[in-house]
Design a protein around this motif. Sequence first.
Motif, PDB file in Angstrom:
ATOM      1  N   CYS A 219      -3.401  -9.697   1.522  1.00 56.35           N
ATOM      2  CA  CYS A 219      -3.751  -8.304   1.191  1.00 56.35           C
ATOM      3  C   CYS A 219      -5.113  -8.235   0.504  1.00 56.35           C
ATOM      4  CB  CYS A 219      -2.659  -7.708   0.297  1.00 56.35           C
ATOM      5  SG  CYS A 219      -2.844  -5.936   0.004  1.00 56.35           S
ATOM      6  N   ARG A 220      -6.104  -7.781   1.245  1.00 54.78           N
ATOM      7  CA  ARG A 220      -7.478  -7.688   0.724  1.00 54.78           C
ATOM      8  C   ARG A 220      -8.060  -6.310   1.037  1.00 54.78           C
ATOM      9  NH1 ARG A 220     -10.055 -13.478   2.808  1.00 54.78           N
ATOM     10  NH2 ARG A 220      -8.614 -14.853   1.650  1.00 54.78           N
ATOM     11  N   PRO A 221      -7.528  -5.253   0.451  1.00 57.01           N
ATOM     12  CA  PRO A 221      -8.057  -3.923   0.760  1.00 57.01           C
ATOM     13  C   PRO A 221      -9.541  -3.811   0.426  1.00 57.01           C
ATOM     14  CG  PRO A 221      -6.604  -3.882  -1.161  1.00 57.01           C
ATOM     15  CD  PRO A 221      -6.440  -5.216  -0.538  1.00 57.01           C
ATOM     16  N   PHE A 222     -10.289  -3.188   1.337  1.00 56.32           N
ATOM     17  CA  PHE A 222     -11.738  -2.999   1.200  1.00 56.32           C
ATOM     18  C   PHE A 222     -12.483  -4.335   1.170  1.00 56.32           C
ATOM     19  CE2 PHE A 222     -10.106   1.064  -0.221  1.00 56.32           C
ATOM     20  CZ  PHE A 222     -10.998   1.975   0.324  1.00 56.32           C
ATOM     21  N   GLN A 223     -11.870  -5.396   1.713  1.00 59.40           N
ATOM     22  CA  GLN A 223     -12.501  -6.710   1.779  1.00 59.40           C
ATOM     23  C   GLN A 223     -12.349  -7.296   3.181  1.00 59.40           C
ATOM     24  OE1 GLN A 223     -11.439  -9.305  -1.742  1.00 59.40           O
ATOM     25  NE2 GLN A 223     -10.108  -7.573  -2.204  1.00 59.40           N
ATOM     26  N   ALA A 296      -6.947   3.493  -4.487  1.00 61.10           N
ATOM     27  CA  ALA A 296      -6.639   3.394  -3.064  1.00 61.10           C
ATOM     28  C   ALA A 296      -5.153   3.187  -2.803  1.00 61.10           C
ATOM     29  CB  ALA A 296      -7.416   2.238  -2.445  1.00 61.10           C
ATOM     30  N   HIS A 297      -4.706   3.692  -1.648  1.00 61.91           N
ATOM     31  CA  HIS A 297      -3.397   3.293  -1.155  1.00 61.91           C
ATOM     32  C   HIS A 297      -3.426   1.790  -0.920  1.00 61.91           C
ATOM     33  CE1 HIS A 297       0.503   3.706   0.635  1.00 61.91           C
ATOM     34  NE2 HIS A 297       0.098   3.327   1.829  1.00 61.91           N
ATOM     35  N   GLY A 298      -4.471   1.312  -0.285  1.00 62.28           N
ATOM     36  CA  GLY A 298      -4.826  -0.100  -0.304  1.00 62.28           C
ATOM     37  C   GLY A 298      -3.781  -1.072   0.177  1.00 62.28           C
ATOM     38  N   THR A 299      -3.165  -0.807   1.327  1.00 64.15           N
ATOM     39  CA  THR A 299      -2.173  -1.752   1.846  1.00 64.15           C
ATOM     40  C   THR A 299      -2.812  -2.996   2.444  1.00 64.15           C
ATOM     41  OG1 THR A 299      -2.163  -0.664   4.016  1.00 64.15           O
ATOM     42  CG2 THR A 299      -0.539   0.093   2.385  1.00 64.15           C
ATOM     43  N   GLY A 300      -4.078  -2.926   2.765  1.00 65.21           N
ATOM     44  CA  GLY A 300      -4.731  -4.071   3.391  1.00 65.21           C
ATOM     45  C   GLY A 300      -4.534  -4.145   4.888  1.00 65.21           C
ATOM     46  N   THR A 301      -3.864  -3.166   5.480  1.00 61.00           N
ATOM     47  CA  THR A 301      -3.754  -3.145   6.938  1.00 61.00           C
ATOM     48  C   THR A 301      -5.046  -2.592   7.533  1.00 61.00           C
ATOM     49  OG1 THR A 301      -2.804  -0.915   6.968  1.00 61.00           O
ATOM     50  CG2 THR A 301      -1.266  -2.766   6.803  1.00 61.00           C
TER      51      THR A 301
END
Length: 397
Positions: A219-223, A296-301
């Motif tokens: 899980c790397r949201p925005f990465q 962020a919701h930031g699920t990393g999907t």
Amino acid sequence: MTLNVLAGDMAHLPDSMSIAGIGVVSGYGWGREFLWQGLMGGKPAARLYPGYGRGRDQHAWVGRIPDGGDPAFGTGLFGRAVHAAATEAIADGQARGWRSEGRTVGLVHAFTLGDVADWRDFYRRDDGHRRSRDYLRMLPSTPISVVMQEFGFHGPAMNVSAACSSGNVGLLTAKMWRDAGLVDDVLCVTTDLSATPDMLEHFVAVGAAIADSDPFTACRPFQEGTLGFTMAEASVALLLTDAVELAYARVLGGAMTNDAFHVVSVDPTHAQIIACVERALANAGIDAADVAYYNAHGTGTRQCDGAERDVMATVFDDRPAIAALKPLTGHCQGACAAIEVAAIALSYERGIAASAPIVAPAHPRLLDGPTPMLDGPTLKLSMGMGGNNAAVVLARV
């Protein structure tokens, strides 16, 4: 600031409520301080559990709630977690000067699937037979009824469900009750204990959850290199009132929309997600330029990352700092927004913005772990399956 213009000619700055009590049960432990210590320490709540996978001999990274709570409130963890989070939030509010006497207090409980583990055992282990008192504990109405009885609350009490946006939807439901004059105060509880092997199997199958990689790899949201989320559990309670001076944060407003596109996938135009954010800002009476943080919701999907990058660029011109917590807390499904709202509220009180550490090339506005808190409101977005979008705006008291 802008004013939200309602029907007719009357311009009205929407009323707000304060978060005056917080209770948390999470993969970090039973209590809000365990959550805060985990966020500040930068260590994910998930660990490797055996018994996941078709052969039940596989291990999976999951942020499960550890055993605990009072057995008087449930044979399983669900009822215990609801009660523990609720009582911690109420005690926290009382320590800050809140009193329920003479006030109409409601309770809104947001959840997705309810007591998954206990219902599974009801059918598989008990063949549908169980003592009536134990059966009644599994009904969604029971945990909130128990809390209402224990504390003598007589306002409305109900369950709401909007997939992974349920936490924000619960907050907005509470605010609507107060705006409509139905209550003075609301206890908003959000619970999800569905990180079971059979549930995780299907989230992995649809390409959303990652079971066999550690949270910072998955899980790397925005990465760069993000794969998906680590599944987790939580029960979070937020006491909403304006009857205390030493509150954590204010709920200024919010909005809800639906993509009306697909049962799982995000509408690639992102139109309704963007509309949700814009309406939330208008309802809160602020401009996009006023927002200091985008939580962020930031699920990393891949779909979620694309949608939220679009929101940041289209609505905010990439100005606010981005906080992303799911690499640490895991994706708590129906409770994910609530645990992140709790983190925002604690951040305002303690002057430190919580966020996961950066582990790969990232969006330039993404926070790299805990940082000193800036002044200004936070917009918290959540997105749920079925196209459910919900955004809330919070600010320092």
